[in-house]
Structures are given as C-alpha cells and as structure tokens.
Design a protein around this motif. Sequence first.
Motif, PDB file in Angstrom:
ATOM      1  N   ALA A 124       0.065  15.567   9.806  1.00 15.37           N
ATOM      2  CA  ALA A 124      -0.698  16.582   9.438  1.00 15.37           C
ATOM      3  C   ALA A 124      -1.431  17.147  10.316  1.00 15.37           C
ATOM      4  N   GLN A 147      -2.100  24.871   8.860  1.00 17.86           N
ATOM      5  CA  GLN A 147      -2.169  23.719   8.644  1.00 17.86           C
ATOM      6  C   GLN A 147      -1.058  23.313   8.056  1.00 17.86           C
ATOM      7  N   ASN A 149       1.292  19.557   6.075  1.00 16.47           N
ATOM      8  CA  ASN A 149       1.077  18.149   5.723  1.00 16.47           C
ATOM      9  C   ASN A 149       2.756  17.845   5.281  1.00 16.47           C
ATOM     10  N   ASN A 155      -4.086  20.346   2.782  1.00 18.37           N
ATOM     11  CA  ASN A 155      -5.216  19.554   3.514  1.00 18.37           C
ATOM     12  C   ASN A 155      -6.477  20.366   2.985  1.00 18.37           C
ATOM     13  N   VAL A 167     -12.597  15.558   6.383  1.00 20.97           N
ATOM     14  CA  VAL A 167     -11.196  16.157   6.383  1.00 20.97           C
ATOM     15  C   VAL A 167     -10.330  15.106   5.433  1.00 20.97           C
ATOM     16  N   THR A 168      -9.846  15.902   4.324  1.00 22.40           N
ATOM     17  CA  THR A 168      -8.898  15.085   3.202  1.00 22.40           C
ATOM     18  C   THR A 168      -7.592  15.288   3.565  1.00 22.40           C
ATOM     19  N   LEU A 169      -6.655  14.555   3.414  1.00 25.59           N
ATOM     20  CA  LEU A 169      -5.162  14.526   3.948  1.00 25.59           C
ATOM     21  C   LEU A 169      -4.292  13.927   2.719  1.00 25.59           C
TER      22      LEU A 169
END
Length: 347
Positions: A124, A147, A149, A155, A167-169
């Motif tokens: 990501a 961005q 993923n 994300n 940061v959330t993936l």
Amino acid sequence: MASETAAIATVGEGFAYVDPNQPEVNPNYLYNSTGGAITYETLAGFTGRYKVRMAGLGRAAGDVQVVAYGPTPERCRVNNWTPEGTTLAIYVWCHAPNGDPAASAFIVSFLDMTGMFQTYPLGAYLWSGAATATTIPGAISVPTNYQWNSTGVANSVTQTATGRYTVTLPGMNFSNASVHVTAYGGATAQHCKVLSWGAGAVATVYVGCYDTAGNPVDSMFTFSFEREALFPNHVGGHAWINGPSSAPAAYQKLANEVICIAPGTASVSHPEDNYVVSFSKSGAFNHSMSMVTGYGATSNYCKVVRWIAGPGPTETWVEVRCFDKDGVMSPSSFTVTYTSAYGVGPC
C-alpha cells in the motif's frame, strides 16, 4: 541472472541515486520501468533544491519516497511531483539540521500501481493531501490517485494531535512488513518518521513529524507499506532494525532472483559510526537502491551512508547513520529497504 522487470499495464516504477557533484545520474544506480532516461538538475539560484526527471513516467498519481545519502547530517524531503507531458518531474529539497538549505546527495523512488489489485505480495501507499484536520482528532484528505492498496480498498489517515497521524491500511497486516515515510512540501524543513505500528487484523501505523527544534509539527507526507522490496515482485528485501544487533525475523522479508529458492535473511551490526545491515541472497548489486526511515518516539532521523556488495555471494550491505535534531550522531531504530531493478524470476 534475472531479467529486468518490464512495464506491466499501468504500473510505473523508477528510482535514482543523485549526486549533485556529478553532472548526471550514474546509470548503475537508476531504474525506469519504461526504459526512459532519468536526469536531474539543481534549480538555478537555489542551494539544495533539485528537479529529477523520469521520462515516460509522467502521471498525476503514485508515491514518491526520498532519503538523503552520505555520512553528514543533511535531510531531504519531497516538495512535489507532477507530470510534464510524458515525463515525471520530482522536486526534492535538502537542508541542514537547522533548516538552512544544503547541498546533498539523495535517493528518490517513484511507484504507481493505479488500478492494480493482487493478493500477494500485499502492499500500500498514500499521500496525505493535507497537513491538518479540520478538527482533531479528524480525517486527513487522501487523494484517490495518490493512494493504493493491493486489496482494492481505501487507506485512511487520522490526525490525533499536532504532528501526529494514524494511518489505517485495511486488508494489510504486519507479518514480515515494513514502512517508509517522507515529509512533503511545507516551509519548515520538517521531517517525518514512523513512531510505531499496531498489530491486529488491520495494519495501523503511527506517524510523527518534527520541526528543526525537534518539536511536533503538522506536515503532509508520503507513506509506503511493503511486504518485500520497495517495488512489488522485485529482488531485494527489507528489515526493521530495533537495536545495534537486532533485526527481528517477524519484521523482515527478502525476495530472491528465483522464486523456488529459499529467501535470505537480514542481519545488522554496529561496529563504529554506522549500522551495517546485511541482506543475504539479495541478487544483483548494480541497478539498485536503498531507502531508510527513522523509527521511534524521538525526533532522531536516519539516512543511507552507502550500499555495497557484501563479502558473501549475492550479499548486499546497506550502511545507515542516525542523528538527533542537532545533527549529532545518535542511536535510533529504523526501517531499511534494498531494492533492485531485477524481477523475481521462475524456477
């Protein structure tokens, strides 16, 4: 020897080691998936400001990472990147620890995986499109074309305090994973790093940004999450170094030239001023690069001193040096990646 990776669909990849004391980019330390040229110039009238051109990669998308190169304490960051027709222009600013512009060698990478979904290897990236949230805690803009993923989901970034971001993936996890962060834009000569990351079903990374006095400061940044090398399916590897002799097996992964041969390992020593990270079975040395990001709760930062062929067969050494806010050498944890232009081949 594995063959160099060709451009696939919308994938765009490029990297270069730039030395402002040399008139052109060394062809042994660059890669462009389109086969186009990579050149640079020092912006007229400006110390420490550079423009890198990657022919054939012009697109308003992707991720750029930058790190300063050499034994002295300069830092570099991304000012911006933009297409100029079919050429990608990347602007890099370098400065001394006190924020003054300073000439510096650096390494720059570009990756665009727009529209590419895959289950392995996971990865990501993102660009935080704003430095501050409207309210704190609050969401930060993450532009769609900047961005990616690999599972196809979006994300997100949340600001929790001044210079503090989560940061959330979705779809990612931290088994054998690594992260790089580069400060973007701004006028404060700031730098950003990984504070920590959280385990669980969804990968969560905490990012911190600092001014030249070592205080938290709001900043945009670019962010890359990787499961192998910086570019998916390339020969190379990464490691998290959390001590002078510690490279935990759970946070490293290497990719060989041949997929059916067991991958190598990463290890670290700290004999003098530099951390020496060894990547075994890392493949070809030419057409390669390394990227480093500081890790931990202080404002310390790290840079690449050099990378060389190690004493073992197909072994690569990456030397890293870390500094405190004043540019004094200081211990630090960090993430480090070695990436070559070569793709992982069949058995």
